[in-house]
Design an enzyme around this catalytic site. Structure first.
Site, short mmCIF file in Angstrom:
data_model
loop_
_atom_site.label_atom_id
_atom_site.label_comp_id
_atom_site.label_asym_id
_atom_site.label_seq_id
_atom_site.Cartn_x
_atom_site.Cartn_y
_atom_site.Cartn_z
N SER A 19 0.84 -1.21 0.00
CA SER A 19 0.00 0.00 0.00
C SER A 19 0.86 1.25 0.00
CB SER A 19 -0.92 0.01 1.22
OG SER A 19 -0.18 -0.24 2.41
N ASP A 36 5.29 1.35 11.26
CA ASP A 36 5.10 -0.08 11.51
C ASP A 36 6.23 -0.56 12.41
OD1 ASP A 36 4.83 -3.02 11.14
OD2 ASP A 36 3.62 -2.51 9.39
N GLY A 96 4.80 -7.67 12.69
CA GLY A 96 3.55 -8.36 12.35
C GLY A 96 2.47 -8.15 13.38
N ASP A 118 -4.21 0.88 8.80
CA ASP A 118 -4.24 -0.53 8.39
C ASP A 118 -3.27 -1.32 9.27
OD1 ASP A 118 -4.93 -2.76 6.88
OD2 ASP A 118 -3.52 -2.33 5.27
N HIS A 174 -5.43 -5.42 13.80
CA HIS A 174 -6.87 -5.49 13.62
C HIS A 174 -7.62 -6.09 14.81
CE1 HIS A 174 -6.24 -3.82 9.84
NE2 HIS A 174 -6.54 -4.80 9.02
N HIS A 217 -8.73 0.60 6.36
CA HIS A 217 -8.77 -0.64 5.57
C HIS A 217 -9.42 -1.78 6.36
CE1 HIS A 217 -6.92 -3.75 2.72
NE2 HIS A 217 -7.81 -3.06 2.06
N ASP A 218 -9.93 -2.76 5.64
CA ASP A 218 -10.53 -3.97 6.22
C ASP A 218 -11.76 -3.66 7.07
OD1 ASP A 218 -8.54 -5.79 5.09
OD2 ASP A 218 -7.16 -4.79 6.45
N1 SAH Z 1 -0.88 -1.96 4.45
C1 SAH Z 1 -0.24 -3.27 4.28
C2 SAH Z 1 -0.74 -4.33 5.25
C3 SAH Z 1 -0.52 -4.00 6.71
S1 SAH Z 1 -0.67 -5.45 7.73
C4 SAH Z 1 -0.39 -3.75 2.84
O1 SAH Z 1 -0.91 -3.05 2.00
O2 SAH Z 1 0.01 -4.86 2.53
C5 SAH Z 1 -0.67 -4.74 9.33
C6 SAH Z 1 0.67 -4.22 9.80
O3 SAH Z 1 0.43 -3.54 11.02
C7 SAH Z 1 1.74 -5.29 10.09
O4 SAH Z 1 2.86 -5.09 9.28
C8 SAH Z 1 2.08 -5.09 11.58
O5 SAH Z 1 3.45 -5.22 11.89
C9 SAH Z 1 1.58 -3.68 11.83
N2 SAH Z 1 1.24 -3.44 13.23
C10 SAH Z 1 0.34 -4.11 13.98
N3 SAH Z 1 0.30 -3.62 15.23
C11 SAH Z 1 1.20 -2.59 15.28
C12 SAH Z 1 1.63 -1.69 16.29
N4 SAH Z 1 1.12 -1.71 17.54
N5 SAH Z 1 2.59 -0.79 15.99
C13 SAH Z 1 3.12 -0.74 14.75
N6 SAH Z 1 2.75 -1.56 13.75
C14 SAH Z 1 1.80 -2.49 14.00
MG MG Z 2 -5.45 -4.35 5.31
#
Ligand code: SAH
Ligand code: MG
Length: 212
Positions: A53, A72, A76, A142, A145, A170-171
């Site tokens: 994204s 991020d 994960g 995003d 979740h 998103h989602d």
């Molecule tokens: N936007 C991406 C998908 C993101 S997936 C795409 O287009 O493919 C969700 C991401 O949120 C993961 O990489 C995860 O490491 C991050 N994430 C989840 N909790 C988090 C937090 N507390 N702080 C920072 N990043 C976080």
């Molecule tokens: Mg997403």
């Protein structure tokens, strides 16, 4: 005609790993470039994973001369961990035994030539949000979740969106059979209920709201 990411970058976005469907990435780009130039601030992405994204947002940043902060911790989300639905085993670092998407994210940004536009912010989303000082022109959430991460991202990031700026989520799945609830129940619904946001567009699971 709908404004599109240029072909070269779009090819890079589609080649990148991640969870952003093509039509939603195009909608994300169109929304990000639609913020009026009079609205001050950068683009902020919460949850970049391997940078899929982020390429659409980087293209939008380049076009509108806004910096993109890609937040991020690169370890994960809960749903990316071993045993969960969205786990990709080759993203585990054998040294730490934990997920590490940062090398993949870096490769995606370098391949796309976006290192001058995208600032990689590696850390915990609530920790970064709590010290964030500027208004945001375009906020894309995003990240995690689960109920707690989604609630914290809503509470801590959305107050920074500038008037006339946009919040993209998103989602968002209004029907539980399509996916998890927190982006819908803990971000989208509270944003609308706050009276501070109005809906602008919906594309797949992407919702775009304007800060009133
Ligand atoms: N936007 C991406 C998908 C993101 S997936 C795409 O287009 O493919 C969700 C991401 O949120 C993961 O990489 C995860 O490491 C991050 N994430 C989840 N909790 C988090 C937090 N507390 N702080 C920072 N990043 C976080
Ligand atoms: Mg997403």
């Amino acid at each position: 005609m709908k404004v599109m990411l240029d072909d070269g970058l779009r090819t890079k976005a589609l080649a990148a790993r991640g969870f952003m469907p093509e039509n939603e990435g195009d909608a994300l780009f169109a929304a990000a470039v639609s913020v009026p130039a009079t609205v001050a601030g950068p683009i902020v992405e919460v949850g970049s994973y391997c940078g899929r994204s982020t390429v659409w947002l980087g293209g939008a940043g380049r076009l509108t001369q806004r910096v993109v902060y890609a937040v991020d911790h690169h370890m994960g989300s809960e749903e990316n961990q071993p045993g969960w639905e969205w786990h990709e085993p080759d993203l585990v670092d054998p040294h730490t035994g934990r997920m590490d998407t940062l090398p993949h994210f870096r490769r995606t940004m370098i391949d796309a030539g976006l290192t001058d536009v995208v600032v990689t912010v590696v850390g915990d989303s609530p920790t970064i949000a709590r010290t964030w000082m500027n208004t945001i022109a375009f906020l894309f959430i995003d990240g995690g979740h689960g109920v707690e991460p989604a609630t914290l991202d809503y509470e801590l990031w959305t107050p920074h969106v500038a008037q006339g700026g946009l919040l993209a989520i998103h989602d968002v799945f209004p029907d539980p059979k399509d996916g998890g609830r927190p982006p819908y129940e803990n971000i989208y619904l509270p944003a609308l209920a706050s009276g501070k946001f109005e809906e602008v567009s919906a594309t797949g699971s992407l919702r775009v709201l304007r800060r009133l």
